[in-house]
Design a protein around this motif. Structure first.
Motif, mmCIF file in Angstrom:
data_model
loop_
_atom_site.group_PDB
_atom_site.id
_atom_site.type_symbol
_atom_site.label_atom_id
_atom_site.label_comp_id
_atom_site.label_asym_id
_atom_site.label_seq_id
_atom_site.Cartn_x
_atom_site.Cartn_y
_atom_site.Cartn_z
ATOM 1 N N PRO A 20 25.775 49.701 -42.732
ATOM 2 C CA PRO A 20 26.855 50.189 -41.868
ATOM 3 C C PRO A 20 27.456 49.048 -41.040
ATOM 4 O O PRO A 20 26.793 48.073 -40.721
ATOM 5 N N CYS A 21 28.720 49.193 -40.687
ATOM 6 C CA CYS A 21 29.411 48.213 -39.849
ATOM 7 C C CYS A 21 28.847 48.297 -38.436
ATOM 8 O O CYS A 21 28.760 49.384 -37.871
ATOM 9 N N CYS A 24 31.851 49.801 -35.996
ATOM 10 C CA CYS A 24 32.365 51.176 -36.068
ATOM 11 C C CYS A 24 31.484 52.125 -36.870
ATOM 12 O O CYS A 24 31.723 53.337 -36.867
ATOM 13 N N GLY A 25 30.492 51.620 -37.613
ATOM 14 C CA GLY A 25 29.599 52.477 -38.388
ATOM 15 C C GLY A 25 30.062 52.777 -39.795
ATOM 16 O O GLY A 25 29.336 53.374 -40.582
ATOM 17 N N ALA A 26 31.272 52.357 -40.164
ATOM 18 C CA ALA A 26 31.761 52.568 -41.539
ATOM 19 C C ALA A 26 30.975 51.660 -42.495
ATOM 20 O O ALA A 26 30.258 50.758 -42.071
ATOM 21 N N PHE A 38 32.770 37.570 -48.699
ATOM 22 C CA PHE A 38 32.318 37.938 -47.361
ATOM 23 C C PHE A 38 32.157 39.447 -47.306
ATOM 24 O O PHE A 38 32.652 40.174 -48.172
ATOM 25 N N LEU A 39 31.422 39.919 -46.300
ATOM 26 C CA LEU A 39 31.288 41.347 -46.065
ATOM 27 C C LEU A 39 32.350 41.747 -45.056
ATOM 28 O O LEU A 39 32.495 41.108 -44.014
ATOM 29 N N ASP A 48 38.049 45.213 -37.641
ATOM 30 C CA ASP A 48 38.212 43.874 -38.217
ATOM 31 C C ASP A 48 36.894 43.113 -38.359
ATOM 32 O O ASP A 48 36.888 41.894 -38.441
ATOM 33 N N TYR A 49 35.761 43.811 -38.456
ATOM 34 C CA TYR A 49 34.465 43.138 -38.568
ATOM 35 C C TYR A 49 34.342 42.439 -39.923
ATOM 36 O O TYR A 49 34.629 43.023 -40.968
ATOM 37 N N ILE A 50 33.928 41.164 -39.904
ATOM 38 C CA ILE A 50 33.617 40.416 -41.131
ATOM 39 C C ILE A 50 32.360 39.591 -40.898
ATOM 40 O O ILE A 50 32.037 39.235 -39.763
ATOM 41 N N ARG A 51 31.631 39.292 -41.983
ATOM 42 C CA ARG A 51 30.447 38.441 -41.921
ATOM 43 C C ARG A 51 30.372 37.629 -43.216
ATOM 44 O O ARG A 51 30.534 38.173 -44.309
#
Length: 185
Positions: A20-21, A24-26, A38-39, A48-51
């Motif tokens: 999960p993100c 936001c949990g998505a 990338f994730l 806009d979460y990235i890793r």
């Protein structure tokens, strides 16, 4: 006829679960960018979460033992960046010290366009060498071939460039209007 072992195709029960993100949990999904995979959050553009999927320090090619960063005193390393190899501090992003691996090749040939600067060897992001005025951005004069401190015998332009034409090395006027070629002697 041999049978195929069905256990080879069975997956662990947690293997198909998605992470999960953390924002936001998505669900996080693997995406491809210009710097590699990338994730990213599946709720993009709302989230806009990235890793990065590459391990930290991947850009470090070799740590230079016995070297010292002039800014912070830590070790320096040869790193691989967007425009090729360079020397940088191992403490990045805390310390932003960087230096070029290539020594600045100042030709001492005066810039024919502005007359104030001189031509300097540079490398493009694609690894090609070119020569430009050291007064950039005030003067934007650029030539792709090695300059020669010799004025053009026809138009009087301040330099000629070394060019291989049909197998022989020649000096060519870089101005398109002129194009004078002289056999290198």
């Amino acid at each position: 006829m041999s049978k195929i072992d069905p256990n080879l195709f069975s997956a662990h029960e947690h293997a198909l679960e998605r992470e999960p993100c953390p924002q936001c949990g998505a669900e996080l999904v693997i995406r491809q960018g210009k710097h590699g995979p990338f994730l990213g959050c599946s709720a993009y553009p709302g989230c806009d979460y990235i890793r990065s999927l590459t391990p930290n320090g991947r850009d470090i090619e070799k740590v230079l033992e016995g070297s010292e960063c002039p800014d912070c005193g830590h070790l320096l390393a040869i790193k691989k960046g967007r425009y090729g190899l360079f020397v940088g501090c191992t403490q990045f992003p805390v310390c932003h010290h960087m230096a070029s691996l290539q020594e600045s090749d100042e030709t001492q040939i005066p810039c024919p366009a502005c007359g104030e600067g001189h031509l300097v060897s540079r490398t493009s992001r694609y690894g090609k060498q070119f020569y430009s005025c050291n007064r950039y951005p005030e003067c934007k004069y650029v030539v792709n071939d090695k300059p020669v401190a010799m004025p053009c015998p026809d138009c009087g332009w301040g330099i000629m460039v070394e060019k291989r034409v049909r197998g022989s090395l020649r000096w060519v006027c870089p101005r398109k209007e002129c194009g004078k070629q002289v056999e290198r002697g």
